[in-house]
Design an enzyme around this catalytic site. Structure first.
Site: not given
Length: 386
Positions: A222-224
């Site tokens: 997850l990085h958005r």
């Protein structure tokens, strides 16, 4: 194949990388350029948009990328500041090397910044991975994609639908070439070198049998910003991941931005479980090993949507849209959004029915970079040998 020698008055191709996804795309391109007859001369520029010395060096070693000829060292900053700094530092490079063209990949800020510099100086722009669209202009990457494609003189696409997007936006079809997916070139080239999962766990100081489970394990990234920057979004996502881990152990490679927000919101305790392997950002070969052995991947990454399709691994994309629809139409990807109930529904489907099966899209065959090298050489040399 071009038989003429590379003209002396035709400058090198400046190849730009700025962030981790660019490295995987550029490695096969540089190999193909070096192996072309005649060899296509290149100058590799690293803007330093994302830079962690240890991880940067590891990725270059894993992918056998040559060390950059130039590192602009721009570092982090707001999108505006970062784009401006890349432009400011890149212009003298263009002036010094007088390239035949500037080649950019993907959709990061460096992609747009270097394209702007080249276009304003009358230098041809080549965009690899052109025409992908999420139709969500809240994504900075979408703005970068749209503008870079408008500036580009030669556009290489990974899927046939991308050309339709470009033509709708007024880009002449003769500027576009369907070449295939260089990300898959890297995956196929390196698959036999993938790091064993037990070694990855041992390197992180975790029990090597943590992911050893009869039903397999899941990989999570997850990085958005839309997923990790707000407590109201991040907390439910982490809660559902914790619940999923009780059925399927999880390898969670935590992006620095995500880790910082987990700690800022006081959510780290949610992730402390003997069923969750909390891993630092992983090298390319480590991630390839983790994905290759996974039962399921949950991610908001565009690149992982493509890689899981090539590997035949079910992927649940934790976003409301994707710029890679072919991974859904033909591949193993399912767009599930961020509603925990919907995520659980699809996880159960994978556990009970085995998940979505798909096929590998056309020209995702490991030879995209070779096609690009052949076409680019013809296109550039036509200006000298009409």
């Amino acid at each position: 194949m071009i038989l003429q020698p590379w003209p002396r008055d035709l400058g090198p191709v400046i190849c730009v990388v700025g962030a981790r996804p660019n490295f995987m795309k550029m490695a096969p391109i540089l190999r193909a350029f070096a192996g072309h007859l005649p060899a296509i001369p290149t100058v590799l520029v690293h803007t330093g948009q994302h830079y962690d010395k240890d991880m940067n060096d590891k990725l270059f070693d894993d992918l056998k990328l040559p060390k950059p000829d130039i590192n602009l060292g721009v570092g982090s900053g707001s999108h505006t500041v970062q784009t401006a700094e890349v432009m400011r530092h890149f212009e003298p490079v263009v002036d010094e090397y007088k390239p035949s063209c500037v080649l950019v990949v993907g959709d990061v800020n460096s992609t747009l910044a270097c394209s702007l510099v080249a276009a304003k100086k009358g230098i041809k722009v080549v965009h690899i991975e052109a025409g992908l669209r999420s139709y969500d202009r809240a994504m900075p990457e979408e703005i970068n994609r749209l503008l870079t494609d408008q500036l580009a003189d030669r556009l290489y696409t990974t899927e046939l639908g991308a050309q339709d997007n470009l033509v709708r936006e007024g880009i002449a079809a003769e500027r576009v070439c369907f070449a295939g997916n260089v990300m898959i070139d890297s995956l196929l080239h390196n698959r036999s070198l993938a790091r064993p999962v037990t070694q990855t766990l041992a390197d992180a100081g975790l029990p090597t049998d943590l992911l050893d489970n009869k039903d397999g394990y899941a990989v999570v990234t997850l990085h958005r910003p839309s997923n990790v920057d707000q407590l109201a979004t991040l907390q439910p996502l982490l809660k559902v991941l914790r619940e999923i881990s009780e059925r399927l152990p999880i390898a969670f490679a935590i992006h620095p931005r995500t880790r910082a927000n987990i700690e800022r919101f006081g959510l780290m305790e949610l992730m402390r479980s003997p069923r969750i392997a909390l891993l630092p950002p992983q090298g390319y070969l480590e991630m390839l090993g983790l994905m290759s052995g996974a039962k399921l991947v949950l991610t908001d990454s565009g690149g992982l949507q493509e890689e899981t399709t090539a590997l035949g691994i079910p992927c649940l994309t934790l976003r409301e849209n994707t710029e890679r629809p072919i991974t859904i139409e033909q591949g193993t990807n399912t767009l599930v959004g961020i509603d925990p109930k919907v995520i659980w529904q699809y996880v159960n489907e994978v556990l009970v029915q085995g998940g979505k099966s798909g096929r590998v899209p056309a020209l995702w065959d490991g030879k995209a970079a070779e096609r690009i090298a052949d076409d680019l050489a013809r296109w550039l040399m036509a200006t000298v040998y009409p």
